[in-house]
Design an enzyme around this catalytic site. Structure first.
Site, PDB file in Angstrom:
ATOM      1  N   ASP A 157       0.829  -1.198   0.000  1.00 46.46           N
ATOM      2  CA  ASP A 157       0.000   0.000   0.000  1.00 46.46           C
ATOM      3  C   ASP A 157       0.866   1.251   0.000  1.00 46.46           C
ATOM      4  OD1 ASP A 157      -2.076   1.784   0.229  1.00 46.46           O
ATOM      5  OD2 ASP A 157      -2.538   1.311   2.310  1.00 46.46           O
ATOM      6  N   ASP A 354      -2.593   6.436  -5.795  1.00 46.36           N
ATOM      7  CA  ASP A 354      -2.765   5.540  -4.653  1.00 46.36           C
ATOM      8  C   ASP A 354      -2.954   4.115  -5.128  1.00 46.36           C
ATOM      9  OD1 ASP A 354      -3.186   4.799  -1.938  1.00 46.36           O
ATOM     10  OD2 ASP A 354      -5.355   4.907  -2.226  1.00 46.36           O
TER      11      ASP A 354
END
Length: 477
Positions: A157, A354
């Site tokens: 992430d 992201d």
């Protein structure tokens, strides 16, 4: 029989007339058709619709994996996790919205560093708020922790900094995972970080116990992890080993994590892997997200991970949100046509990239322009019901091939990325009866735009922190 031609009209005149007619009927339309066809092909792409549907068989990506971590979709056939029941697309999209909502709250508020006393938190669920984004990463990699190393499947992430895994003993609760829990007592290189260490105070939320520094991360969807902030040897590949890597050894963990053992944090904060291993990898990493859940991609570190054909746009940073990587989205094209979107629409909102957000979120005016042009060019197909954040869906039942206008995103520095088909249409199931434009609009024009992972598929995406650039290379996987 009386001739309709003038008496002075000779046989040669008749041949000339026939020749002109042939030219007009065959040659001129052919030239017009060629020009029209070239214009059509430049504004539309044709693809076998079956190639876009999920598959039950895993197909490996091209290229050597010796210096790379194999990256797979958590819910696909390439995943090492043997889930009894995969998340539905409705659940995935609901989790995605939770993450987006948290990011928008994070960006709209002034975040100050939290210093919470966590001495009793290993035995309670009192976790400091706003410590991390919603954990919704679809993609996982395998890392090794400890000496001798134990392998763990973790979500990766770019919107998180702290790396963590579940550890023994679970003093309160641990969620079910496929891999056995990490036992610190079985690693000869494990050590807790002391309370007086400057590394402890680098955490957004930390505390102290008799055994050492405590960390806590609470995600936007209510999930959380609490435990000791520790250090041990991290093995990424046989030749990429990071000694004394600092991570969370979670003894109280609960939430929607699937069966992963934890998380690999690749954000821009001081506690992330990128920052800790800056000297080793030069602050550079890249990844390629596969086009489907049934294929594989990779995560790589160091300047050699960038491809030669990368196009770079400036990387921007916000000291109030050091975790996130910002870039300037400046335009969108559909079918080769620039959409009439004022630059202020993008600059007012700002944009982050992201890996954990699934669907790209655009400012409302930008999304409206994209949707309008896309619908116009797809008007020949039957519409399908809306689903979740998607309001532009189609029914391709009975079609072998579909023709879709290409969509491109334009970034500062003259960078244009032409999205893969997998970044334009989202298929929620193996059925052709519902495929949706894979974008969504923010409700607030001031909410930050987010370049999600669906639009990043097949690109080698490079984060080069010392050069302050983000690169995109087509055909990465």
């Amino acid at each position: 029989m009386t001739s309709l031609l003038p008496t002075s009209f000779s046989h040669d005149h008749l041949l000339l007339l026939l020749l002109l007619l042939l030219i007009f009927v065959f040659v001129v339309p052919s030239q017009c058709t060629d020009a029209t066809q070239k214009e059509f092909l430049s504004s539309h792409h044709t693809v076998d619709v079956r190639s876009l549907l999920p598959s039950d068989t895993c197909s490996s990506s091209k290229g050597s994996q010796e210096q790379r971590l194999n990256l797979v979709h958590q819910h696909g056939p390439c995943s090492p996790l043997h889930r009894k029941k995969n998340l539905s697309h409705k659940q995935i999209l609901n989790n995605d919205q939770s993450r987006v909502d948290w990011i928008h709250r994070r960006m709209s508020s002034s975040i100050s560093k939290q210093q919470d006393t966590l001495r009793d938190s290993l035995d309670s669920a009192t976790i400091p708020a706003r410590s991390g984004s919603s954990l919704n990463s679809n993609y996982i990699v395998s890392i090794g922790i400890g000496t001798p190393k134990r392998d763990f499947s973790v979500a990766f992430d770019t919107g998180s900094d702290v790396t963590w895994i579940q550890c023994e003993p679970c003093v309160s609760q641990c969620y079910p995972q496929q891999d056995p829990l990490f036992d610190p007592l079985q690693s000869s290189t494990y050590a807790n970080i002391s309370c007086g260490s400057p590394y402890c105070s680098q955490l957004n939320s930390y505390g102290c116990s008799a055994s050492g520094c405590l960390y806590a991360v609470r995600y936007g969807d209510g999930s959380y992890t609490v435990g000791f902030f520790a250090q041990d040897t991290l093995t990424l590949t046989p030749s990429n080993v990071v000694p004394n890597f600092r991570f969370g050894c979670g003894e109280n963990n609960n939430g929607i994590f699937g069966e992963v053992a934890g998380l690999l944090g690749l954000g821009g904060g001081t506690t992330s892997l990128v920052s800790q291993a800056y000297q080793k990898f030069g602050g550079v990493f890249s990844y390629c997200l596969p086009p489907t859940a049934s294929s594989t991609g990779y995560l790589a570190f160091g300047s050699s991970s960038a491809m030669a054909n990368a196009k770079y746009t400036p990387m921007l940073r916000d000291p109030n949100a050091p975790t996130f990587y910002f870039l300037n989205l400046v335009g969108i094209t559909v079918g080769g046509q620039n959409l009439p979107i004022p630059l202020a629409v993008f600059s007012t909102a700002g944009t982050i990239i992201d890996s954990g957000t699934v669907i790209t979120r655009l400012p409302p005016d930008a999304y409206s322009a994209l949707r309008s042009e896309f619908r116009q060019k797809m008007s020949g197909y039957n519409s399908a019901p809306a689903m979740g954040p998607f309001d532009t869906c189609y029914d391709f039942t009975g079609y072998k091939n579909i023709t879709v206008p290409p969509v491109a995103l334009q970034f500062d520095g003259g960078v244009t990325i032409n999205l893969d088909f997998s970044g334009i249409l989202y298929f929620p199931s193996i059925s052709q009866s519902q495929a949706c434009l894979a974008f969504a609009g923010n409700s607030n024009p001031n909410s930050i735009a987010i370049l999600g992972n669906t639009q990043q598929t097949t690109f080698n995406v490079v984060y080069d922190i010392p050069r302050k650039v983000i690169g995109f290379s087509p055909g990465g996987c």
